[in-house]
Design a protein around this motif. Structure first.
Motif, PDB file in Angstrom:
ATOM      1  N   ASP A 346       0.856  -1.196   0.000  1.00  0.00           N
ATOM      2  CA  ASP A 346       0.000   0.000   0.000  1.00  0.00           C
ATOM      3  C   ASP A 346       0.890   1.245   0.000  1.00  0.00           C
ATOM      4  OD1 ASP A 346      -3.084   0.770   0.680  1.00  0.00           O
ATOM      5  OD2 ASP A 346      -1.674   2.234   1.545  1.00  0.00           O
ATOM      6  N   ILE A 347       0.566   2.179  -0.923  1.00  0.00           N
ATOM      7  CA  ILE A 347       1.370   3.409  -0.994  1.00  0.00           C
ATOM      8  C   ILE A 347       1.023   4.281   0.225  1.00  0.00           C
ATOM      9  CG2 ILE A 347       1.942   5.414  -2.430  1.00  0.00           C
ATOM     10  CD1 ILE A 347       0.859   3.785  -4.847  1.00  0.00           C
ATOM     11  N   HIS A 349       0.389   7.406   2.605  1.00  0.00           N
ATOM     12  CA  HIS A 349      -0.174   8.774   2.545  1.00  0.00           C
ATOM     13  C   HIS A 349      -0.560   9.175   1.136  1.00  0.00           C
ATOM     14  CE1 HIS A 349       0.844   9.234   6.704  1.00  0.00           C
ATOM     15  NE2 HIS A 349       2.162   9.129   6.492  1.00  0.00           N
ATOM     16  N   PHE A 350      -1.223   8.272   0.466  1.00  0.00           N
ATOM     17  CA  PHE A 350      -1.528   8.538  -0.943  1.00  0.00           C
ATOM     18  C   PHE A 350      -2.567   9.657  -1.093  1.00  0.00           C
ATOM     19  CE2 PHE A 350      -3.481   7.544  -5.080  1.00  0.00           C
ATOM     20  CZ  PHE A 350      -2.339   7.680  -5.848  1.00  0.00           C
ATOM     21  N   LYS A 351      -3.431   9.725  -0.116  1.00  0.00           N
ATOM     22  CA  LYS A 351      -4.466  10.783  -0.161  1.00  0.00           C
ATOM     23  C   LYS A 351      -3.802  12.146  -0.243  1.00  0.00           C
ATOM     24  CE  LYS A 351      -8.653  12.236   2.358  1.00  0.00           C
ATOM     25  NZ  LYS A 351      -8.374  13.603   2.110  1.00  0.00           N
ATOM     26  N   ARG A 352      -2.691  12.263   0.543  1.00  0.00           N
ATOM     27  CA  ARG A 352      -1.971  13.533   0.586  1.00  0.00           C
ATOM     28  C   ARG A 352      -1.384  13.880  -0.806  1.00  0.00           C
ATOM     29  NH1 ARG A 352       2.836  13.327   4.570  1.00  0.00           N
ATOM     30  NH2 ARG A 352       1.345  12.525   6.063  1.00  0.00           N
ATOM     31  N   ASN A 354      -2.566  12.943  -3.731  1.00  0.00           N
ATOM     32  CA  ASN A 354      -3.704  13.382  -4.553  1.00  0.00           C
ATOM     33  C   ASN A 354      -4.071  14.811  -4.239  1.00  0.00           C
ATOM     34  OD1 ASN A 354      -4.429  11.373  -6.314  1.00  0.00           O
ATOM     35  ND2 ASN A 354      -5.785  10.311  -4.880  1.00  0.00           N
ATOM     36  N   HIS A 359      -5.088  14.534  -8.998  1.00  0.00           N
ATOM     37  CA  HIS A 359      -5.414  13.139  -9.258  1.00  0.00           C
ATOM     38  C   HIS A 359      -4.553  12.504 -10.361  1.00  0.00           C
ATOM     39  CE1 HIS A 359      -8.634  11.250  -7.058  1.00  0.00           C
ATOM     40  NE2 HIS A 359      -8.705  10.326  -8.035  1.00  0.00           N
ATOM     41  N   GLY A 362      -1.371  11.537  -9.055  1.00  0.00           N
ATOM     42  CA  GLY A 362      -1.640  10.340  -8.241  1.00  0.00           C
ATOM     43  C   GLY A 362      -1.667   9.102  -9.134  1.00  0.00           C
ATOM     44  N   ASP A 363      -2.346   9.216 -10.304  1.00  0.00           N
ATOM     45  CA  ASP A 363      -2.407   8.077 -11.242  1.00  0.00           C
ATOM     46  C   ASP A 363      -1.011   7.675 -11.704  1.00  0.00           C
ATOM     47  OD1 ASP A 363      -5.090   7.987 -11.039  1.00  0.00           O
ATOM     48  OD2 ASP A 363      -5.549   8.717 -13.053  1.00  0.00           O
ATOM     49  N   ILE A 366       0.731   5.713  -9.088  1.00  0.00           N
ATOM     50  CA  ILE A 366       0.243   4.313  -9.036  1.00  0.00           C
ATOM     51  C   ILE A 366       0.885   3.491 -10.158  1.00  0.00           C
ATOM     52  CG2 ILE A 366      -1.825   2.863  -9.361  1.00  0.00           C
ATOM     53  CD1 ILE A 366      -3.441   5.055  -7.918  1.00  0.00           C
ATOM     54  N   GLY A 388      -7.516   0.889  -4.705  1.00  0.00           N
ATOM     55  CA  GLY A 388      -7.023   2.144  -5.275  1.00  0.00           C
ATOM     56  C   GLY A 388      -5.508   2.185  -5.397  1.00  0.00           C
ATOM     57  N   LYS A 455       1.805  -0.141   8.772  1.00  0.00           N
ATOM     58  CA  LYS A 455       1.257   1.227   8.842  1.00  0.00           C
ATOM     59  C   LYS A 455       1.301   1.707  10.293  1.00  0.00           C
ATOM     60  CE  LYS A 455      -0.337   1.780   4.477  1.00  0.00           C
ATOM     61  NZ  LYS A 455      -0.023   2.857   3.575  1.00  0.00           N
TER      62      LYS A 455
HETATM   63  N1  LIG Z   1      -5.201   9.263  -8.177  1.00  0.00           N
HETATM   64  C1  LIG Z   1      -5.867   8.219  -7.752  1.00  0.00           C
HETATM   65  N2  LIG Z   1      -6.239   8.129  -6.485  1.00  0.00           N
HETATM   66  C2  LIG Z   1      -6.911   7.068  -6.018  1.00  0.00           C
HETATM   67  C3  LIG Z   1      -7.216   5.986  -6.896  1.00  0.00           C
HETATM   68  N3  LIG Z   1      -7.889   5.011  -6.170  1.00  0.00           N
HETATM   69  C4  LIG Z   1      -7.979   5.490  -4.897  1.00  0.00           C
HETATM   70  N4  LIG Z   1      -7.394   6.723  -4.798  1.00  0.00           N
HETATM   71  C5  LIG Z   1      -7.236   7.539  -3.619  1.00  0.00           C
HETATM   72  O1  LIG Z   1      -6.293   6.982  -2.756  1.00  0.00           O
HETATM   73  C6  LIG Z   1      -6.517   7.481  -1.449  1.00  0.00           C
HETATM   74  C7  LIG Z   1      -6.320   6.396  -0.415  1.00  0.00           C
HETATM   75  O2  LIG Z   1      -6.227   7.011   0.815  1.00  0.00           O
HETATM   76  P1  LIG Z   1      -6.353   6.275   2.161  1.00  0.00           P
HETATM   77  O3  LIG Z   1      -6.905   4.864   1.940  1.00  0.00           O
HETATM   78  O4  LIG Z   1      -7.124   7.123   3.080  1.00  0.00           O
HETATM   79  O5  LIG Z   1      -4.936   6.115   2.724  1.00  0.00           O
HETATM   80  P2  LIG Z   1      -3.593   6.879   2.487  1.00  0.00           P
HETATM   81  O6  LIG Z   1      -3.828   8.300   2.236  1.00  0.00           O
HETATM   82  O7  LIG Z   1      -2.832   6.159   1.416  1.00  0.00           O
HETATM   83  O8  LIG Z   1      -2.896   6.663   3.840  1.00  0.00           O
HETATM   84  P3  LIG Z   1      -2.278   5.351   4.399  1.00  0.00           P
HETATM   85  O9  LIG Z   1      -2.719   4.231   3.578  1.00  0.00           O
HETATM   86  O10 LIG Z   1      -2.804   5.244   5.730  1.00  0.00           O
HETATM   87  O11 LIG Z   1      -0.811   5.563   4.321  1.00  0.00           O
HETATM   88  C8  LIG Z   1      -7.931   8.038  -1.465  1.00  0.00           C
HETATM   89  O12 LIG Z   1      -7.870   9.433  -1.411  1.00  0.00           O
HETATM   90  C9  LIG Z   1      -8.490   7.621  -2.813  1.00  0.00           C
HETATM   91  O13 LIG Z   1      -9.396   8.579  -3.373  1.00  0.00           O
HETATM   92  C10 LIG Z   1      -6.819   6.103  -8.262  1.00  0.00           C
HETATM   93  O14 LIG Z   1      -7.046   5.235  -9.103  1.00  0.00           O
HETATM   94  N5  LIG Z   1      -6.142   7.226  -8.631  1.00  0.00           N
END
Ligand SMILES: Nc1nc2c(ncn2[C@@H]2O[C@H](COP(=O)(O)OP(=O)(O)OP(=O)(O)O)[C@@H](O)[C@H]2O)c(=O)[nH]1
Length: 469
Positions: A346-347, A349-352, A354, A359, A362-363, A366, A388, A455
């Motif tokens: 799992d990546i 802080h991916f939300k951060r 994005n 987005h 973010g893609d 990934i 995601g 995590k």
């Molecule tokens: N750009 C992009 N974002 C995605 C995709 N699928 C999911 N996401 C985003 O990925 C984020 C996942 O965030 P979280 O599951 O809260 O966790 P996190 O921010 O990675 O934090 P931790 O996992 O706790 O380190 C969400 O904001 C989703 O909207 C995608 O295909 N593309």
């Protein structure tokens, strides 16, 4: 220009053979000797004339002698002159020009051209009969001034060639397998969209329609007589060619898959049907094989299957395909008491990412993570996009230690990558079938629990699931 067809080649061969036989016969003395028979004829003629002349000459009837000599010259084209010479050497009776035609140096003996026959009566020599002949070969030059033997050779060559050519052409028409198929049947087969080969019992092509000839890049005629198996087909794992199966077992074969072409990347793919042609007793006398080109259809199917089993953003397996791969790997591991590990990734802080970069960045992140992982794992491993920004990696045959080495390598390489100016870290959880796990679901679940631990413990790390967790 004369085309060197098989019929022409055969005719020339037979002609050469005939000429050789004639030459050998001549060398062995089996052909009549024209020269010898001419000489014999001359000798007989001279002796008969000598006998007649002797009777008249002995009676001193010079008028009769002259008449006999003139008659002989007149009636025989090859006698130029004749004379009776007395024992004293003077010409007693002679036809015109004998003096100039008779060579002065001629001795007692006759030659091919000059016959000299002594005239004896009651033991007393009265003189000689002399005959001057045409040269021996003159008689052979009766046609256009050319030697008769040369003309004979030319005659044999021309007439022999024409006769052999006609005979062989006619014979080949009977032997030519394609000629037994009526024109209208051939036309009907040429209208079909499928390729068609009609084969005989030895799988030799008796008829090929236009479509199959185009696929094989050969003319319909040049396919005739060729063995169908020699045309460059590739079978699946060297399985038997469909028409051979029909010939050997009498089976109808439908939908056999055959590849054609040297281009291993883009061969033509055919579905082949093969049915026996039977005689009145039901015995197979040949085969009809039809060939449908399914190359495009297979390519489309392959693309659809890929779409149905892969994630469009990363090209990794989707969850449905992951489930199939995991179930199979789990069964194999159980059957062979083999190793099997699962890594959840799992990546962090991916939300951060994005939120900060948008987005599309973010893609890209990934995709980069997916590429990095796919590059590190082995060929038999499966990488799937699980959610995601979450990935699942199935490692058949790897133990926990090997799996944690792979996860560690993924972690450091992901951290080292730069993606549109963004650097990311990732967390990992690993489970193994050797940790008292009974189902594929349980394997994923345990890896996910280990990931949760990573995590919890501050991210950017690898955690192995253990039973006491
Ligand atoms: N750009 C992009 N974002 C995605 C995709 N699928 C999911 N996401 C985003 O990925 C984020 C996942 O965030 P979280 O599951 O809260 O966790 P996190 O921010 O990675 O934090 P931790 O996992 O706790 O380190 C969400 O904001 C989703 O909207 C995608 O295909 N593309």
């Amino acid at each position: 220009m004369l085309k060197i067809t098989p019929a022409v080649r055969l005719s020339l061969g037979l002609l050469l053979l005939t000429v050789s036989i004639l030459l050998i016969a001549q060398v062995l003395g089996l052909t009549p000797d024209l020269r010898k028979s001419q000489l014999e004829a001359r000798q007989n003629l001279a002796e008969t004339l000598a006998f007649q002349t002797l009777l008249a000459y002995s009676r001193k009837d010079e008028v009769l002698v002259k008449q006999l000599l003139e008659n002989a010259v007149e009636r025989n084209d090859n006698i130029l002159s004749a004379a009776v010479r007395s024992t004293g050497g003077e010409l007693a009776v002679y036809t015109p020009r004998h003096g100039e035609l008779w060579p002065a140096a001629t001795d007692e003996h006759s030659t091919e051209r000059y016959a000299r026959i002594p005239l004896f009566m009651a033991g007393q020599q009265l003189g000689h009969l002399e005959l001057a002949f045409e040269p021996l070969n003159r008689q052979d030059t009766s046609y256009f001034g050319l030697p008769r033997q040369l003309l004979l050779a030319v005659f044999i060559l021309i007439v022999g060639f024409i006769s052999y050519r006609l005979l062989i052409g006619r014979t080949l028409r009977y032997l030519d397998p394609s000629s037994v198929v009526p024109e209208r049947v051939r036309n009907a087969l040429n209208v079909l969209a499928e390729g068609v080969l009609i084969l005989d019992k030895r799988e030799q092509v008796v008829l090929a329609n236009k479509v199959i000839a185009e696929y094989l890049q050969m003319s319909e005629k040049s396919l005739l007589g060729r063995k169908a198996s020699s045309l460059g087909w590739q079978t699946h794992e060297n399985s038997e060619l469909p028409w051979l199966r029909t010939l050997n077992a009498g089976d109808r074969v439908t939908g056999a898959r055959l590849l054609l072409g040297n281009d291993k990347k883009h061969p033509l793919v055919f579905r082949v049907n093969s049915v026996p042609i039977t005689d009145a007793k039901g015995k197979a006398q040949g085969i009809i094989a039809s060939f449908s080109d399914v190359s495009e259809l297979e390519e489309k199917t392959r693309k659809l299957e890929h779409l149905a089993s892969h994630d469009p953003l990363t090209g990794c397996l989707n969850r449905r395909a992951l489930r199939q791969a995991l179930n199979q790997a789990f069964i194999d591991a159980q059957n062979h008491r083999g190793e099997l590990c699962c890594i959840m990734l799992d990546i962090d802080h991916f939300k951060r990412i994005n939120d900060t970069h948008g987005h599309s960045v973010g893609d890209e992140v990934i995709k980069t993570v997916a590429q990095t992982v796919k590059h590190i794992v082995r060929e038999g491993d499966s990488v799937a996009r699980f959610g995601g920004e979450e990935f699942c990696i199935i490692l058949p045959g790897s133990n926990l230690e090997q799996a944690s080495q792979i996860a560690e390598r993924c972690r450091t390489e992901i951290q080292a990558r730069d993606c549109d100016g963004v650097q990311v870290t990732s967390s990992f959880g690993i489970s193994s079938v050797r940790s008292g796990i009974h189902t594929p679901n349980e394997l994923i679940q345990r890896a996910d629990e280990a990931l949760y631990q990573s995590k919890e413990n501050g991210r950017n790390r690898v955690t192995l699931w253990q039973a006491q967790q």
